[in-house]
Design a protein around this motif. Structure first.
Motif, mmCIF file in Angstrom:
data_model
loop_
_atom_site.group_PDB
_atom_site.id
_atom_site.type_symbol
_atom_site.label_atom_id
_atom_site.label_comp_id
_atom_site.label_asym_id
_atom_site.label_seq_id
_atom_site.Cartn_x
_atom_site.Cartn_y
_atom_site.Cartn_z
ATOM 1 N N SER A 110 0.860 -1.188 0.000
ATOM 2 C CA SER A 110 0.000 0.000 0.000
ATOM 3 C C SER A 110 0.890 1.229 0.000
ATOM 4 N N VAL A 111 0.681 2.130 -0.972
ATOM 5 C CA VAL A 111 1.464 3.356 -1.074
ATOM 6 C C VAL A 111 0.537 4.524 -1.322
ATOM 7 N N GLN A 112 1.061 5.726 -1.069
ATOM 8 C CA GLN A 112 0.275 6.933 -1.297
ATOM 9 C C GLN A 112 0.402 7.378 -2.737
ATOM 10 N N ASP A 113 -0.655 7.909 -3.261
ATOM 11 C CA ASP A 113 -0.657 8.438 -4.621
ATOM 12 C C ASP A 113 0.480 9.458 -4.749
ATOM 13 N N HIS A 140 7.295 3.755 -11.098
ATOM 14 C CA HIS A 140 7.700 5.056 -10.579
ATOM 15 C C HIS A 140 6.586 6.066 -10.817
ATOM 16 N N HIS A 141 6.562 7.109 -9.931
ATOM 17 C CA HIS A 141 5.506 8.120 -9.978
ATOM 18 C C HIS A 141 4.127 7.448 -9.979
ATOM 19 N N VAL A 142 3.875 6.730 -8.879
ATOM 20 C CA VAL A 142 2.670 5.895 -8.768
ATOM 21 C C VAL A 142 1.426 6.767 -8.798
ATOM 22 N N THR A 143 0.409 6.311 -9.561
ATOM 23 C CA THR A 143 -0.901 6.982 -9.614
ATOM 24 C C THR A 143 -1.982 5.964 -9.296
ATOM 25 N N SER A 144 -3.193 6.461 -9.164
ATOM 26 C CA SER A 144 -4.309 5.563 -8.857
ATOM 27 C C SER A 144 -4.548 4.554 -9.964
ATOM 28 N N GLU A 145 -4.085 4.879 -11.197
ATOM 29 C CA GLU A 145 -4.272 3.951 -12.301
ATOM 30 C C GLU A 145 -3.410 2.695 -12.138
ATOM 31 N N ASN A 146 -2.378 2.775 -11.303
ATOM 32 C CA ASN A 146 -1.521 1.617 -11.082
ATOM 33 C C ASN A 146 -2.069 0.670 -10.033
ATOM 34 N N ALA A 147 -3.131 1.045 -9.352
ATOM 35 C CA ALA A 147 -3.704 0.189 -8.304
ATOM 36 C C ALA A 147 -4.289 -1.073 -8.937
ATOM 37 N N GLY A 148 -4.170 -2.195 -8.217
ATOM 38 C CA GLY A 148 -4.757 -3.425 -8.705
ATOM 39 C C GLY A 148 -3.950 -4.643 -8.275
ATOM 40 N N GLU A 149 -4.329 -5.810 -8.829
ATOM 41 C CA GLU A 149 -3.652 -7.059 -8.503
ATOM 42 C C GLU A 149 -2.677 -7.437 -9.621
ATOM 43 N N LYS A 182 5.811 -23.556 -17.628
ATOM 44 C CA LYS A 182 5.748 -22.278 -16.930
ATOM 45 C C LYS A 182 5.105 -22.449 -15.568
ATOM 46 N N ALA A 183 5.250 -21.377 -14.756
ATOM 47 C CA ALA A 183 4.648 -21.333 -13.417
ATOM 48 C C ALA A 183 4.288 -19.887 -13.108
ATOM 49 N N SER A 184 3.250 -19.698 -12.273
ATOM 50 C CA SER A 184 2.792 -18.354 -11.918
ATOM 51 C C SER A 184 2.970 -18.125 -10.435
ATOM 52 N N SER A 185 3.312 -16.898 -10.079
ATOM 53 C CA SER A 185 3.484 -16.533 -8.672
ATOM 54 C C SER A 185 2.122 -16.259 -8.025
ATOM 55 N N ARG A 186 2.162 -15.987 -6.729
ATOM 56 C CA ARG A 186 0.943 -15.561 -6.051
ATOM 57 C C ARG A 186 0.536 -14.200 -6.587
ATOM 58 N N THR A 187 -0.705 -13.833 -6.411
ATOM 59 C CA THR A 187 -1.213 -12.530 -6.843
ATOM 60 C C THR A 187 -1.068 -11.546 -5.692
ATOM 61 N N ALA A 188 -0.478 -10.385 -5.998
ATOM 62 C CA ALA A 188 -0.252 -9.360 -4.973
ATOM 63 C C ALA A 188 -1.116 -8.147 -5.271
ATOM 64 N N LEU A 189 -1.619 -7.515 -4.197
ATOM 65 C CA LEU A 189 -2.497 -6.346 -4.330
ATOM 66 C C LEU A 189 -1.676 -5.087 -4.096
ATOM 67 N N LEU A 190 -1.740 -4.156 -5.042
ATOM 68 C CA LEU A 190 -1.115 -2.845 -4.886
ATOM 69 C C LEU A 190 -2.234 -1.840 -4.643
ATOM 70 N N GLN A 191 -2.251 -1.258 -3.409
ATOM 71 C CA GLN A 191 -3.241 -0.234 -3.060
ATOM 72 C C GLN A 191 -2.600 1.134 -3.176
ATOM 73 N N GLY A 200 -5.128 8.054 -1.247
ATOM 74 C CA GLY A 200 -5.055 9.498 -1.410
ATOM 75 C C GLY A 200 -4.838 10.189 -0.078
ATOM 76 N N PRO A 201 -4.635 11.455 0.006
ATOM 77 C CA PRO A 201 -4.529 12.334 -1.171
ATOM 78 C C PRO A 201 -3.165 12.183 -1.837
ATOM 79 N N THR A 202 -3.005 12.849 -2.993
ATOM 80 C CA THR A 202 -1.742 12.766 -3.725
ATOM 81 C C THR A 202 -0.613 13.367 -2.916
ATOM 82 N N MET A 203 0.490 12.612 -2.851
ATOM 83 C CA MET A 203 1.666 13.061 -2.098
ATOM 84 C C MET A 203 2.356 14.194 -2.853
ATOM 85 N N GLU A 204 2.704 15.224 -2.061
ATOM 86 C CA GLU A 204 3.481 16.310 -2.655
ATOM 87 C C GLU A 204 4.950 15.915 -2.650
#
Length: 778
Positions: free
Chosen positions: A85-88, A134-143, A157-166, A169-173
């Motif tokens: 979880s990171v800030q916008d 880099h320069h994370v925005t809300s559009e980057n949120a998801g699994e 092939k093999a797949s990893s676990r699914t990770a959630l990126l939250q 807000g508000p947008t970090m200055e």
């Protein structure tokens, strides 16, 4: 794995080393039978290097090493992405992904939970598999999840676990900051024809301006991209090169700039276009005597460059002072490949140095080996220096030449030039060889063009030195370079001269050339003059080349050849001398034969008339004797004696006739032989003239071809030397530039670290002040 070796009664053995080249015990599932090694039920313990050794009891040779790898895919990820979880507005966030152990390395691809491949412009995948946003925005949120695939195992092939990126807000200055490196220093290896993509692993406030370079100086501009196999992505983060060639081997540098760093942050990514290891100067066998020095040259072309090791009879050589040493140098060719040249020198050789010598060329992708035999004789015979080349050489006016000094001896002599100008010394070309127990050496350099109006002769001094039993022996030879022109036939008595038998004869032959030609004469291929039993000569050659014959004889009725030579060449001209009385014409021969025949017929007719007349006289005498009362017996006896005398006379006349006929036959035979000899002489003269003309033409063609070959070789050698000097200069400049770049990177890194430290301290101070203010307000 199998190998082959030539020879009789060959014995084989095998050696195994793990992936780190550490010698190990041969795994138990390996079956060795002569020159073939078989692995059953391949496991990871079989991964490593295999090498075969072949021996006939006196010599031992090693094969090149062969790497055997087990292809596998373990499916369990070494590291998987975790929920974050990171800030916008966060500058950078990393989702880790370290793929399973695999050979070859697994290919990693990132996906959204929907199955769509991650394609956001601010998302970069590192070479190790992690995803950096880099320069994370809300559009980057998801699994997100990463997928690892082994392409050699039909796409296992093999797949990893699914990770959630939250993204909250508000947008970090954020404040402006320098571009920051995400990763760097990873080399990329590909083969010719592949496509490679180089990613610039940086981020900064907003999107930095990125400029790409090939090497340290060549900027990859829009013009270069539009006319080449390169392309740059719209966001400038990726450089793609298609249809790779050897010349594409280089360090590709991206420089990221922003308002705070106008100089830019450079990141270098080496790209290697791998090519096969090839021997461009193969080793050659040598036969020498004890205490000789020999040199083996191993030259290899490859990409990337190779390391070279020397072996003798299967044992790796080590350097020994004043005995075994080698030097290795690496240069870069014009087509982008590397040339590795190693010269092994063995001084004061002995019998123990006899054996099979091998040059091993190794890089991370291939191993190659070349070999030769060296035989050292235990018999050391001193043979004084004997010069093999002439004291004079000739150069045609306005042409180039090559001054050469060759010598032979045991031990091998060393050649040097006394007082040689540096302009010539830089062009020296040397070669060595063996002849029995003697060694030969040649040393030469080009000269010219030379002209007669400057000097018609130049002199160079060659010094040959030997050291035997601690004593040095030397010999010098002055080599004169003469400038002039080849011999040409100008004028003379040609093609035929006729004299009377017994008369003197003068044959003229004039040649031109510089130096003045020396004229010699031959009769039927035998050099003149020819001395008689008293030591006198009937043939005299004057200083001007004129041939004087005191008294012409039948033996002079033949072909004479004059030869003009002056060191450049030799020219021959043939002259037919006809001694008139020694040869009768067919009309004369026929007249003599008819006269002799008529004379013989006349003699026979007279004898017949005399015989008939005597017969009549005999009858009359008998009749008279009888009528006169003479004794008939006495008269008969007298008549018989007279008849016998007449018969004897007739026999003598017949023998004379036969002798005359034999003489006539011999004269006719002699005349026939004389005519045939004349015909043969004329035919031989014509043949020699044709051969001489053809030989002169052939010599001229060969001379011109040799001059052209020498000129082309000299031009190629000078061009090669110039190219080599240019390459050395470029390599030196590149090394200096690389050193400067590394120093600048270190300085920039240090400045960045100092700035980050100050920013952290400032941030900590501001946070402390803010905390104190809040506590005060509370």
């Amino acid at each position: 794995v199998s190998t082959q070796s030539t020879g009789e009664n060959i014995g084989y053995s095998w050696e195994f080393a793990d992936s780190n080249s550490i010698i190990m015990e041969m795994p138990g599932n390996v079956d060795r039978k002569d020159n073939t090694l078989t692995i059953t039920n391949m496991t990871s313990s079989n991964t490593g290097w295999y090498q075969c050794s072949a021996s006939d009891g006196s010599n031992r040779a090693l094969s090149r090493k062969t790497k055997v790898n087990r292809v596998y895919f373990e499916e369990e990820f070494l590291s998987e992405p975790s929920d974050t979880s990171v800030q916008d507005g966060t500058l950078v966030v990393t989702l880790a992904c370290e793929p399973p152990n695999s050979y070859p390395d697994a290919v990693v691809t990132w996906y959204r939970s929907s199955g769509a491949e991650v394609e956001e412009s601010n998302a970069l995948q590192t070479p190790t598999g992690s995803l950096v946003i880099h320069h994370v925005t809300s559009e980057n949120a998801g699994e997100y999840y990463c997928e690892a695939k082994n392409l050699q195992l039909d796409g296992v092939k093999a797949s990893s676990r699914t990770a959630l990126l939250q993204v909250t807000g508000p947008t970090m200055e954020t404040s402006d900051h320098l571009p920051t490196v995400i990763w760097s220093g990873l080399s990329l290896y590909h083969t010719a024809g592949d496509t490679v993509t180089v990613t610039c692993g940086v981020y900064g406030h907003e999107q930095p301006e990125i400029v790409w370079y090939k090497g340290l100086t060549e900027m990859i501009t829009d013009n270069l991209v539009s006319h080449n196999r390169m392309s740059i992505s719209d966001d400038q983060y990726e450089l793609t090169i298609r249809d790779l060639e050897a010349s594409d081997t280089a360090s590709y540098i991206c420089i990221a700039k922003n308002a705070l760093d106008t100089d830019g942050l450079p990141i270098s990514t080496p790209v290697w276009v791998v090519s096969d290891v090839r021997f461009t100067a193969p080793l050659t066998d040598k036969s020498l005597v004890r205490e000789d020095t020999f040199v083996l040259v191993c030259e290899v072309t490859s990409n990337p460059p190779v390391n070279i090791d020397w072996y003798a009879d299967g044992q790796k050589l080590v350097k020994q002072n004043n005995h075994v040493d080698w030097e290795t140098a690496i240069t870069k060719s014009s087509d982008g490949e590397f040339i590795t040249r190693s010269e092994l020198t063995v001084e004061n050789s002995n019998v123990e140095d006899t054996g099979l010598y091998q040059c091993f060329a190794v890089n991370d992708h291939q191993t190659a080996v070349d070999s030769c035999s060296v035989f050292i004789s235990s018999i050391l015979v001193f043979e004084e220096v004997h010069f093999l080349t002439s004291e004079k050489m000739y150069v045609e006016d306005g042409h180039e030449g090559r001054v050469e000094c060759g010598a032979q001896g045991s031990p091998m002599p060393a050649l040097s030039w006394i007082g040689l100008d540096n302009d010539y010394a830089q062009l020296l070309d040397a070669s060595e060889g063996t002849s029995g127990l003697s060694s030969t050496i040649h040393n030469s350099f080009p000269i010219g063009p030379l002209y007669l109006n400057e000097s018609d002769q130049h002199t160079f001094t060659c010094l040959a030195s030997q050291t035997y039993a601690g004593v040095q022996y030397s010999k010098m030879r002055d080599i004169s370079v003469v400038v002039g022109y080849p011999v040409e036939w100008v004028n003379g008595t040609w093609p035929m001269v006729e004299v009377e038998k017994g008369d003197p004869a003068v044959l003229l032959c004039e040649f031109s050339g510089i130096p003045s030609p020396i004229v010699a004469w031959k009769r039927n291929g035998v050099n003149l003059p020819i001395l008689d039993a008293s030591g006198n000569a009937n043939h005299v050659v004057n200083d001007d080349g004129t041939l004087l014959i005191g008294s012409s004889t039948s033996s002079d009725n033949t072909i004479f050849t004059c030869v003009g030579s002056n060191g450049f060449n030799s020219v021959e001209q043939t002259i037919q001398l006809i001694v008139a009385s020694a040869v009768m014409s067919p009309a004369e021969t026929t007249g003599i034969a008819v006269g002799i025949l008529l004379l013989i017929c006349l003699i026979i007719l007279i004898l017949i008339i005399l015989y008939k007349h005597k017969r009549r006289e005999k009858k009359v005498d008998v009749a008279i004797t009888t009528s006169n009362g003479v004794d008939p017996v006495f008269a008969h006896t007298k008549a018989l004696d007279k008849m016998k005398a007449e018969e004897e006379a007739l026999r003598l006349k017949e023998e004379k006739r036969l002798a005359d006929e034999e003489m006539k036959r011999k004269q006719e035979e002699e005349q026939r032989r004389a005519e045939e000899e004349l015909e043969r002489s004329l035919a031989e003269q014509k043949r020699r003239e044709e051969e001489a003309a053809a030989r002169i033409l052939e010599e001229e063609i060969l001379r011109k071809e040799e001059e052209e070959r020498l000129r082309l070789e000299e031009e190629a050698r000078l061009a090669e030397e110039k190219q080599k000097l240019e390459e050395e200069r470029l390599i030196k400049e590149a090394e200096e530039a690389e050193k400067t770049r590394l120093e600048q990177e270190a300085l920039l890194q240090k400045e960045a670290e100092e700035k980050a430290r100050l920013e952290a301290e400032e941030k900590a101070r501001l946070e402390a002040e803010e905390k104190a203010r809040l506590e005060a307000e509370e």
